[in-house]
Design a protein around this motif. Structure first.
Motif, short mmCIF file in Angstrom:
data_model
loop_
_atom_site.label_atom_id
_atom_site.label_comp_id
_atom_site.label_asym_id
_atom_site.label_seq_id
_atom_site.Cartn_x
_atom_site.Cartn_y
_atom_site.Cartn_z
N TRP A 245 0.84 -1.21 0.00
CA TRP A 245 0.00 0.00 0.00
C TRP A 245 0.88 1.26 0.00
CZ3 TRP A 245 -0.94 3.37 4.37
CH2 TRP A 245 -2.06 4.18 4.26
N LEU A 246 1.89 1.27 0.90
CA LEU A 246 2.77 2.45 0.98
C LEU A 246 3.67 2.57 -0.24
CD1 LEU A 246 4.07 2.50 4.70
CD2 LEU A 246 2.62 4.21 3.61
N ASN A 247 4.45 1.49 -0.53
CA ASN A 247 5.49 1.58 -1.58
C ASN A 247 4.91 1.77 -2.98
OD1 ASN A 247 7.85 1.30 -0.02
ND2 ASN A 247 7.49 -0.91 0.19
N ILE B 1 0.65 4.72 -2.06
CA ILE B 1 0.56 5.97 -1.30
C ILE B 1 1.79 6.85 -1.50
CG2 ILE B 1 0.39 6.93 1.04
CD1 ILE B 1 -2.27 5.72 -0.07
N TRP B 2 2.98 6.30 -1.32
CA TRP B 2 4.16 7.16 -1.44
C TRP B 2 4.30 7.75 -2.86
CZ3 TRP B 2 7.69 3.78 2.22
CH2 TRP B 2 7.41 4.14 3.55
N PRO B 3 4.05 6.97 -3.95
CA PRO B 3 4.08 7.62 -5.28
C PRO B 3 3.04 8.73 -5.40
CG PRO B 3 4.19 5.23 -5.50
CD PRO B 3 3.92 5.50 -4.06
N TYR C 213 1.84 14.64 9.27
CA TYR C 213 1.86 14.70 7.81
C TYR C 213 2.77 15.83 7.35
CZ TYR C 213 -0.17 12.76 3.55
OH TYR C 213 -0.35 12.09 2.37
N PHE C 214 2.83 16.00 6.04
CA PHE C 214 3.72 17.00 5.45
C PHE C 214 3.14 18.41 5.61
CE2 PHE C 214 3.74 12.94 3.18
CZ PHE C 214 5.00 12.50 3.54
N PHE C 215 4.01 19.41 5.49
CA PHE C 215 3.62 20.82 5.67
C PHE C 215 2.79 21.00 6.96
CE2 PHE C 215 4.26 20.30 1.10
CZ PHE C 215 5.20 21.29 0.86
N LEU D 200 9.44 13.18 10.23
CA LEU D 200 10.89 12.93 10.24
C LEU D 200 11.13 11.57 9.59
CD1 LEU D 200 13.81 13.48 11.16
CD2 LEU D 200 13.19 12.62 13.42
N LEU D 201 11.89 11.58 8.49
CA LEU D 201 12.21 10.34 7.76
C LEU D 201 13.64 10.42 7.26
CD1 LEU D 201 9.10 11.30 6.04
CD2 LEU D 201 9.20 8.85 6.28
N ASP D 202 14.20 9.29 6.85
CA ASP D 202 15.56 9.30 6.30
C ASP D 202 15.60 9.81 4.87
OD1 ASP D 202 16.73 8.33 8.58
OD2 ASP D 202 16.84 6.24 7.91
C1 LIG Z 1 5.80 11.07 8.10
S1 LIG Z 1 4.35 11.65 7.33
C2 LIG Z 1 3.32 10.27 7.48
C3 LIG Z 1 3.61 9.18 6.49
O1 LIG Z 1 3.01 8.02 7.00
C4 LIG Z 1 2.34 7.36 5.99
N1 LIG Z 1 1.34 6.47 6.57
C5 LIG Z 1 0.02 6.59 6.58
N2 LIG Z 1 -0.54 5.56 7.25
C6 LIG Z 1 0.48 4.80 7.67
C7 LIG Z 1 0.57 3.61 8.40
O2 LIG Z 1 -0.50 2.97 8.85
N3 LIG Z 1 1.78 3.09 8.65
C8 LIG Z 1 2.89 3.68 8.19
N4 LIG Z 1 2.87 4.82 7.47
C9 LIG Z 1 1.69 5.35 7.22
C10 LIG Z 1 1.79 8.47 5.17
O3 LIG Z 1 1.39 8.02 3.90
C11 LIG Z 1 2.97 9.42 5.14
O4 LIG Z 1 3.86 9.10 4.13
#
Ligand SMILES: CSC[C@H]1O[C@@H](n2cnc3c(O)ncnc32)[C@H](O)[C@@H]1O
Ligand SMILES: [Zn+2]
Length: 445
Positions: free
Chosen positions: A94-96, A99-101, A135-137, A158-160
């Motif tokens: 879901w993230l990779n 959501i992140w794109p 979240y951002f901003f 805060l992320l790498d």
């Molecule tokens: C650092 S800004 C927040 C970052 O977290 C992502 N996010 C949204 N939900 C989750 C979750 O359940 N686990 C991990 N990360 C998550 C969000 O998309 C932002 O990138």
């Protein structure tokens, strides 16, 4: 016999039922809440209020429960614009892959402003008066919450790795320190530090986050032990469970809020207990992403403070904290193999006083008592699906959903009146949301 002294105040709310949260398990009938300025002047029987107070406004709520506003302790507010965009996937896919794109493509100051306002509209309508955001901003989210008059803990990210808000940990930390400085004295905003997760933040920035928290008093919120994969990968690569690593780095402290906490064992519970860190339970996100189960009753029995959050609308997919309580209560019983686990009153505590405790604000938020801040909601029980009423606390958790919330006040200011938002122009917001949806659908920015 001496005549009672009459005190002038701003607002009187007459409640059929009142659940003050403290003392625990109490349900009062025909009580009045008196508001003066941003605080509660009294919580007293209505006959006593008749003798003691004269107010400029009276709100009669003859079929309603009145209680403290709900505290949603974890979310990513602007992700409401991604609601329903990527369903039925496990966390890392879901993230990779989704959501992140999408965040890389769409996040901007305007996205945060519009998405945060959409989230606030939903949260206010469903009984939340304080929310936590990561979240951002964050400066935009903080401004939106402040301007609307909703209380918010806003965690800077805060992320790498680089994101639309910063190039890397050094920039996040430097912008984050300025962010805390700008908002630390605001009456609505609690600026905080948001290291995303153990698998996205290395030791150096984690230690800097702890230093910043020690220096400023700001809270730290982190996703922790969200999935079995996270725990197994850390154990294999680093020889340590994530909780143990964070404890060694000094990050587990009474100012720390650990979000999710599934897959936990006795060593994790013992570290939480020793350090005074709080747990933020997000049952619906954990179920939807198939992340795992948090043993809420076991944590509460161990003396650990457990609050509740929805997570973002892209993994839930709503921000209705009453719905979340229902899921939490049901799930806790199965996890504990005990139908008495997480009773209705305990669930309501999780969404109020436990959230206030996690914020370090339980002296002024999370229950209805003289001197506390006037963050109040009312839930209308007159609908057929909430009849008959034997125990209003039961209905709030097991039968209700957030749409029965009829009124809310934050700092003594009305935010919801007869189910309508007073400080958000919903029609205008819907136009901006539709504009974003069009762009996201066609993936054109
Ligand atoms: C650092 S800004 C927040 C970052 O977290 C992502 N996010 C949204 N939900 C989750 C979750 O359940 N686990 C991990 N990360 C998550 C969000 O998309 C932002 O990138
Ligand atoms: Zn989250």
């Amino acid at each position: 016999m001496t005549a009672d002294t009459i005190t002038a105040a701003d607002i009187r709310i007459n409640a059929r039922w009142l659940i003050p949260i403290e003392p625990a398990g109490t349900v009062l009938e025909h009580y009045a809440v008196i508001i003066q300025g941003d605080r509660l002047a009294a919580v007293i029987p209505q006959e006593q209020a008749d003798r003691s107070f004269r107010t400029r406004e009276t709100v009669d709520l003859p079929n309603h429960v009145v209680m403290p506003g709900l505290i949603n302790m974890h979310g990513h507010a602007a992700m409401s614009l991604f609601r329903g965009m990527a369903d039925d996937l496990p966390l890392m896919t879901w993230l990779n892959d989704h959501i992140w794109p999408a965040e890389g493509r769409f996040i901007s100051e305007q996205f945060i402003a519009d998405g945060t306002q959409l989230a606030m509209a939903e949260m206010l309508r469903t009984g939340t008066t304080t929310f936590s955001d990561m979240y951002f901003f964050p400066e935009i989210a903080a401004q939106m919450a402040h301007d609307t008059g909703i209380r918010a803990q806003v965690c800077f990210p805060l992320l790498d790795f680089p994101t639309p808000w910063g190039a890397g940990p050094e920039e996040y930390l430097s912008k984050g320190a300025d962010f805390i400085d700008s908002w630390k004295n605001d009456c609505y905003i609690m600026p905080a530090i948001g290291p995303h997760a153990p698998y996205t933040v290395s030791d150096g920035p984690m230690i800097e986050a702890v230093r910043l928290s020690e220096k400023t008093g700001a809270a730290i919120q982190i996703h922790l032990h969200e999935t079995a994969f996270e725990v197994a990968e850390a154990t294999e690569k680093l020889g340590q469970r994530p909780t143990a690593r964070l404890a060694d780095l000094g990050l587990l402290r009474p100012e720390t809020q650990c979000v999710h906490m599934t897959q936990i064992d006795a060593s994790d519970i013992s570290l939480l207990k020793q350090t005074g860190a709080h747990v933020i339970h997000c049952p619906e996100s954990n179920l939807k992403l198939a992340s795992g189960l948090c043993p809420v009753q076991e944590l509460l029995d161990s003396g650990i403070n457990v609050a509740i959050g929805t997570d973002g609308a892209a993994s839930n997919n709503d921000l209705d904290l009453f719905g979340e309580l229902r899921t939490a209560a049901m799930m806790a019983k199965v996890v504990a193999n005990d139908a008495s686990a997480l009773s209705a009153h305990k669930a309501l505590q999780m969404a109020t006083i436990n959230g206030a405790r996690a914020l370090g604000r339980d002296h002024e938020l999370g229950s209805l008592a003289e001197g506390k801040l006037a963050d109040i909601i009312a839930i209308d029980l007159s609908d057929p699906f909430l009849q008959p009423v034997y125990d209003p606390a039961s209905h709030l958790v097991y039968s209700n959903h957030g749409r029965s919330v009829s009124h809310s006040w934050i700092n003594g200011v009305p935010q919801v009146q007869d189910g309508r938002l007073t400080r958000i122009d919903v029609a205008d917001l819907m136009l901006r949301v539709e504009d974003w949806a069009g762009r996201i659908r066609t993936k054109a920015d």
